[in-house]
Design an enzyme around this catalytic site. Structure first.
Site, PDB file in Angstrom:
ATOM      1  CG  ASP A 189     113.658  30.030  -0.727  1.00 47.34           C
ATOM      2  OD1 ASP A 189     112.794  29.347  -0.163  1.00 47.34           O
ATOM      3  OD2 ASP A 189     113.484  30.586  -1.834  1.00 47.34           O
ATOM      4  CD  GLU A 273     110.348  25.610   2.421  1.00 45.66           C
ATOM      5  OE1 GLU A 273     109.123  25.757   2.560  1.00 45.66           O
ATOM      6  OE2 GLU A 273     111.022  26.226   1.571  1.00 45.66           O
ATOM      7  CB  CYS A 326     107.231  41.066   7.010  1.00 41.14           C
ATOM      8  SG  CYS A 326     108.372  42.479   7.067  1.00 41.14           S
ATOM      9  CB  CYS A 329     107.203  44.132  11.050  1.00 38.90           C
ATOM     10  SG  CYS A 329     106.151  43.698   9.641  1.00 38.90           S
ATOM     11  CB  CYS A 345     106.085  44.485   4.705  1.00 44.67           C
ATOM     12  SG  CYS A 345     105.238  44.116   6.263  1.00 44.67           S
ATOM     13  CB  CYS A 347     106.814  47.491   8.438  1.00 38.94           C
ATOM     14  SG  CYS A 347     107.856  46.362   7.484  1.00 38.94           S
ATOM     15  CG  ASP A 354     113.470  33.501  -4.453  1.00 37.01           C
ATOM     16  OD1 ASP A 354     112.379  32.991  -4.129  1.00 37.01           O
ATOM     17  OD2 ASP A 354     113.846  33.605  -5.633  1.00 37.01           O
TER      18      ASP A 354
END
Length: 397
Positions: A189, A273, A326, A329, A345, A347, A354
């Protein structure tokens, strides 16, 4: 496995006064021929809807040399003049293939000063390079040796804005071999606070080369702005500004080479990316920092080194929500402002923004290699999961 790779080796050299004058004349003639050929091809299309090819422009060059006005074209080597016509032909091929814009005229002040010599226009023997129309070899600083037993097939002489002279020698490099295959894969990233964040959790600090020299750059630019246009003092001030820019670019390029070489050597699959940097720099608040990070140059280096060493680079679609998804999950958040660097999250897992993005990029890239799935934003599947979550990322739990 040995691959036949054409590779350029770039060296700095220090020309004599006579050589510098000869090369400067050659640069001017190359620019003149390019602009005249471009004007002729444009005029032929506008007036007669006729496409002029390389052979026709080559015949034009022969006729131009016979005129009194352009007789000075005979004073330099003919090879760089023919090569610039070939480059113009390539530029038009890219334009008609809708891969580039219409060719533009070369500027004396802004365009790159270079001349390209094929094997018929130079001699390389016993570590000495002699160009056509020159009696003495170039005084090259051999910072690294050429591959043993190979001879250059082309040499390109150039001068940068800082006044430095370089020669690039194109050779076959038999020393480049595919590295042994591994199972290692990494997601990357790109950012500004940290130049790169890897899915392993490692963060590579952004060296911010331009910021380090910003005070010196500002000082020289202010001095340049006060000089009278067209004066010798302005030319000297412009050269000082160019030297600061060159120092920044050299350090940036050196850093990127070290990082990309290490990533390619350590990993079989590298997922990045697909950023549109030219659109991102339209943000005037971040344009300077984004340009300094040189994400496009990083990707370019990564891709050609991956080809050299038998690695794979996967570019994930720019709209893939790597930061909002996430990695544990698969829950997709509605929004993720840039000032949010960590988030929790539903979860119960707390993510570093990052690192989580790097994990998701890796999972998306591996999904492409395994099942050929797309990596567009969250798609619905029968089990209500995105295609990118059908292949877990290769990382420690």
């Amino acid at each position: 496995m040995t691959t036949h790779v054409k590779r350029t080796f770039k060296y700095r050299f220090y020309p004599t006064d006579a050589q510098a004058a000869e090369l400067s004349r050659t640069f001017g003639c190359v620019r003149k021929v390019y602009n005249m050929a471009l004007a002729a091809r444009t005029q032929a299309w506008v007036t007669r809807q006729e496409r002029v090819n390389y052979n026709q422009t080559s015949a034009m060059l022969t006729a131009w040399k016979k005129t009194e006005e352009l007789a000075y074209l005979n004073e330099v080597s003919s090879v760089p003049l023919q090569q610039t016509l070939r480059h113009l032909q390539t530029a038009f091929a890219h334009f008609f293939g809708k891969r580039a814009k219409y060719p533009r005229f070369k500027s004396r002040k802004k365009s790159r000063r270079s001349a390209e010599y094929t094997t018929s226009a130079f001699r390389f023997r016993d570590g000495e390079l002699r160009l056509a129309k020159m009696s003495e070899p170039l005084r090259i600083v051999w910072s690294r040796p050429l591959p043993e037993g190979v001879s250059p097939s082309m040499s390109t002489v150039s001068q940068d804005a800082a006044g430095r002279w370089f020669v690039s020698l194109l050779c076959d490099d038999p020393g480049i071999r595919h590295l042994p295959a591994t199972d290692a894969a990494v997601g990357i990233d790109a950012g500004l606070e940290h130049l790169l964040t890897l899915s392993t959790g490692e963060k590579i600090t952004n060296p911010r080369h331009e910021r380090r020299d910003r005070a010196a750059l500002t000082r020289e630019q202010r001095r340049l702005a006060k000089k009278e246009k067209g004066s010798a003092n302005r030319a000297k001030a412009r050269l000082k500004v160019a030297k600061v820019h060159a120092r920044i670019a050299d350090r940036r390029r050196d850093t990127l080479h070290k990082i990309t070489t290490r990533l390619v050597r350590e990993n079989q699959t590298i997922v990045i990316e697909d950023l549109t940097v030219r659109n991102m720099v339209k943000n005037h608040r971040l344009a300077r920092s984004i340009s300094d990070a040189a994400w496009s140059e990083f990707r370019s280096m990564l891709e050609y080194k991956a080809v050299w060493y038998g690695r794979e680079v996967i570019a994930v679609d720019r709209w893939f929500p790597s930061s909002k998804l996430c990695s544990a999950c698969g829950t997709l958040r509605e929004a993720m402002p840039l000032n949010v660097r960590t988030w929790t999250c539903d979860c119960g897992i707390t993510h570093d923004r990052d690192v989580n993005a790097a994990h998701n990029l890796l999972a998306a890239g591996l999904a492409v290699t395994v099942c050929g799935a797309g990596v567009r934003p969250q798609r619905s599947t029968p089990d209500r999961q995105s295609a990118t979550k059908q292949k877990p990322s290769r990382r420690e739990p």
